[in-house]
Design a protein around this motif. Structure first.
Motif, PDB file in Angstrom:
ATOM      1  N   PRO A 133      -8.369   8.158  -1.981  1.00  0.00           N
ATOM      2  CA  PRO A 133      -8.123   9.590  -2.240  1.00  0.00           C
ATOM      3  C   PRO A 133      -8.576  10.445  -1.059  1.00  0.00           C
ATOM      4  N   LEU A 134      -7.793  11.470  -0.747  1.00  0.00           N
ATOM      5  CA  LEU A 134      -8.117  12.389   0.342  1.00  0.00           C
ATOM      6  C   LEU A 134      -8.924  13.547  -0.247  1.00  0.00           C
ATOM      7  N   ASP A 135     -10.238  13.558  -0.012  1.00  0.00           N
ATOM      8  CA  ASP A 135     -11.071  14.598  -0.620  1.00  0.00           C
ATOM      9  C   ASP A 135     -10.957  15.913   0.144  1.00  0.00           C
ATOM     10  N   THR A 136     -11.500  16.980  -0.432  1.00  0.00           N
ATOM     11  CA  THR A 136     -11.315  18.326   0.124  1.00  0.00           C
ATOM     12  C   THR A 136     -11.955  18.484   1.492  1.00  0.00           C
ATOM     13  N   TYR A 182       0.864  -1.184   0.000  1.00  0.00           N
ATOM     14  CA  TYR A 182       0.000   0.000   0.000  1.00  0.00           C
ATOM     15  C   TYR A 182       0.900   1.232   0.000  1.00  0.00           C
ATOM     16  N   ARG A 183       0.767   2.054  -1.030  1.00  0.00           N
ATOM     17  CA  ARG A 183       1.549   3.281  -1.112  1.00  0.00           C
ATOM     18  C   ARG A 183       0.602   4.468  -0.994  1.00  0.00           C
ATOM     19  N   TYR A 184       0.987   5.458  -0.156  1.00  0.00           N
ATOM     20  CA  TYR A 184       0.160   6.660  -0.070  1.00  0.00           C
ATOM     21  C   TYR A 184       1.018   7.906   0.030  1.00  0.00           C
ATOM     22  N   ASP A 185       0.385   9.053  -0.225  1.00  0.00           N
ATOM     23  CA  ASP A 185       1.080  10.327  -0.404  1.00  0.00           C
ATOM     24  C   ASP A 185       0.105  11.446  -0.047  1.00  0.00           C
ATOM     25  N   PRO A 186       0.452  12.723  -0.286  1.00  0.00           N
ATOM     26  CA  PRO A 186      -0.472  13.809   0.104  1.00  0.00           C
ATOM     27  C   PRO A 186      -1.851  13.765  -0.544  1.00  0.00           C
ATOM     28  N   ALA A 187      -2.003  13.045  -1.630  1.00  0.00           N
ATOM     29  CA  ALA A 187      -3.309  12.963  -2.296  1.00  0.00           C
ATOM     30  C   ALA A 187      -4.145  11.797  -1.791  1.00  0.00           C
ATOM     31  N   HIS A 188      -3.582  10.957  -0.922  1.00  0.00           N
ATOM     32  CA  HIS A 188      -4.279   9.762  -0.447  1.00  0.00           C
ATOM     33  C   HIS A 188      -4.095   9.590   1.058  1.00  0.00           C
ATOM     34  N   TYR A 189      -5.066   8.935   1.686  1.00  0.00           N
ATOM     35  CA  TYR A 189      -4.934   8.609   3.105  1.00  0.00           C
ATOM     36  C   TYR A 189      -4.939   7.096   3.275  1.00  0.00           C
ATOM     37  N   LEU A 190      -4.438   6.661   4.413  1.00  0.00           N
ATOM     38  CA  LEU A 190      -4.409   5.245   4.761  1.00  0.00           C
ATOM     39  C   LEU A 190      -5.317   5.021   5.957  1.00  0.00           C
ATOM     40  N   LEU A 191      -6.123   3.967   5.911  1.00  0.00           N
ATOM     41  CA  LEU A 191      -6.964   3.598   7.042  1.00  0.00           C
ATOM     42  C   LEU A 191      -6.624   2.174   7.448  1.00  0.00           C
ATOM     43  N   THR A 192      -6.293   1.983   8.719  1.00  0.00           N
ATOM     44  CA  THR A 192      -6.012   0.647   9.246  1.00  0.00           C
ATOM     45  C   THR A 192      -7.035   0.324  10.321  1.00  0.00           C
ATOM     46  N   THR A 193      -7.542  -0.921  10.307  1.00  0.00           N
ATOM     47  CA  THR A 193      -8.634  -1.256  11.209  1.00  0.00           C
ATOM     48  C   THR A 193      -8.354  -2.460  12.094  1.00  0.00           C
TER      49      THR A 193
END
Length: 317
Positions: A150-153, A80-91
Motif C-alpha cells: 500500500p502507498l501510504d500518505t 504482481y498487480r498494482y495501481d494508484p493505491a499501491h507501489y511496486l518495489l523491485t530489488t
C-alpha cells in the motif's frame, strides 16, 4: 478524542486524494504522448492510452508508482498487480513479463519509476541505524526481489513533491536528491525495509544470491554448473536452489533460459540475425530446441514473431 481522531483521518483522506489528483495532473503535463521520458536523472515517466500486450524485459532496482490505471508484472509463475493505491518495489535485475491492464484515451495510464542507487540506499540505512549485520545477512538471501505494498500518505506526499520539481530544474538539482533520500528512508520504515537491505546486498555484490544473479547475467550463454556456483558461495546445492527461487521465483536454469531468449529476441530484432545464428550466439546447441522454447515463451516461432514485431513498429511509425 474520537471526534479528534475522526477529524484527523478525514484530513488524511482528503490530503491523499488531493495528492493523487495532483500527481495525475503533473505527470500528464510532463508527458503528452504514449511512451517514456526521463525528465530528471533516474526518474522515468510513462503514458499509455490503451492496455498493452505482454512485454518481456528486465526489472530495474526501482520504486514504481502508478498515478492512474493499473499494471501486472509476472515473475516466473507469480503475478504482481498494482495501481494508484499501491507501489511496486523491485530489488534485482530479473527477467519479467508485464502489461498495462487499465488505460484509455480519457484516462490514460500514467506512472513513474524511480531508480534506486544501491550506494544511496546503503548510506541511508547506515545513517538511520537500520543496517545491522544480523538483518543484512538474514534478508539478502531469503527475500523475494519483487513486492507490492500500500502507498501510504507520507510516501505519496514525497512522490508528489519530487514530481513538482519538474517545473523548476534549478530547484530540482538541489532538492531532488533530498526527496529521493526521504523516499528511501520511508521505504526503509515500511514493510519493504527487508527488500532495501537486499538492494544494499546487490549493490555491494556481497549477498550470495546477488552474486549468483550477477554471474548468470554475465555468463547467460554458458552452461550452468550449479554445484560449482553453490560451492563458491559456500552453500549446499539444495540451499542455493531454495534461496535462489525465493528471490527470483525461478530456478537457476529457468532464469538463464529467460535471459537467453530475451537476448535472442533483441538480437534478431535489432541486429537482424537469423534464428540459427542467434541460437548459437545465446548458447543453444540445438536450434530446434531453441525454436520450441522461443515459441513457448513468446507465443510465436522466431520468424513469425519478428514479422509481427516489425509490423507493429511500422504501424507505430
Amino acid at each position: 478524542m474520537d471526534v479528534i481522531g475522526a477529524g484527523w483521518r478525514e484530513h488524511e483522506v482528503r490530503k491523499a486524494q488531493a495528492n493523487r489528483e495532483e500527481l495525475v495532473e503533473r505527470i500528464a503535463q510532463a508527458i503528452h504522448d504514449n511512451g517514456h521520458t526521463e525528465p530528471l536523472k533516474g526518474l522515468h515517466l510513462q503514458r499509455r492510452a490503451s492496455p498493452t500486450e505482454l512485454v518481456h524485459g528486465l526489472t530495474d532496482l526501482a520504486f514504481c508508482v502508478i498515478a492512474q490505471g493499473s499494471k501486472e508484472i509476472f515473475l516466473g509463475d507469480q503475478c504482481y498487480r498494482y495501481d494508484p493505491a499501491h507501489y511496486l518495489l523491485t530489488t534485482a535485475e530479473l527477467p519479467v513479463v508485464a502489461h498495462v491492464i487499465e488505460a484509455s484515451q480519457k484516462r490514460p495510464y500514467l506512472s513513474l519509476r524511480l531508480r534506486l542507487d544501491p550506494a544511496l540506499v546503503s548510506a541511508v540505512m547506515i545513517e538511520a541505524g537500520h543496517l545491522s549485520a544480523h538483518n543484512f545477512s538474514q534478508n539478502r538471501a531469503g527475500t523475494s526481489a519483487i513486492a507490492v505494498s500500500p502507498l501510504d500518505t507520507n510516501l505519496l506526499d514525497a512522490v508528489v513533491r519530487l514530481v513538482r520539481l519538474l517545473d523548476n530544474r534549478d530547484e530540482a538539482r538541489f532538492l531532488a536528491p533530498m526527496i529521493t533520500r526521504e523516499i528511501v528512508y520511508r521505504l526503509l520504515l515500511s514493510e519493504q525495509g527487508n527488500r532495501l537491505r537486499h538492494i544494499a546486498a546487490l549493490g555491494e555484490n556481497t549477498g550470495h544470491i546477488a552474486q549468483a544473479i550477477e554471474r548468470l547475467r554475465k555468463n547467460y550463454n554458458q552452461p550452468i554448473r550449479i554445484q560449482s556456483i553453490a560451492q563458491e558461495l559456500g552453500m549446499s546445492v539444495s540451499g542455493f536452489h531454495r534461496h535462489f527461487k525465493t528471490v527470483t521465483a525461478m530456478s537457476p536454469l529457468q532464469f538463464q533460459k529467460r535471459l537467453q531468449l530475451q537476448e535472442a529476441r533483441r538480437l534478431m530484432l535489432g541486429e537482424h540475425l537469423d534464428a540459427t545464428s542467434t541460437a548459437h550466439r545465446v548458447g543453444y546447441g540445438d536450434v530446434s530446441q531453441f525454436i520450441r522454447e522461443y515459441k513457448r515463451m513468446f507465443g510465436l516461432p522466431p520468424v513469425r514473431d519478428m514479422e509481427r514485431l516489425r509490423g507493429v513498429a511500422r504501424e507505430a511509425a
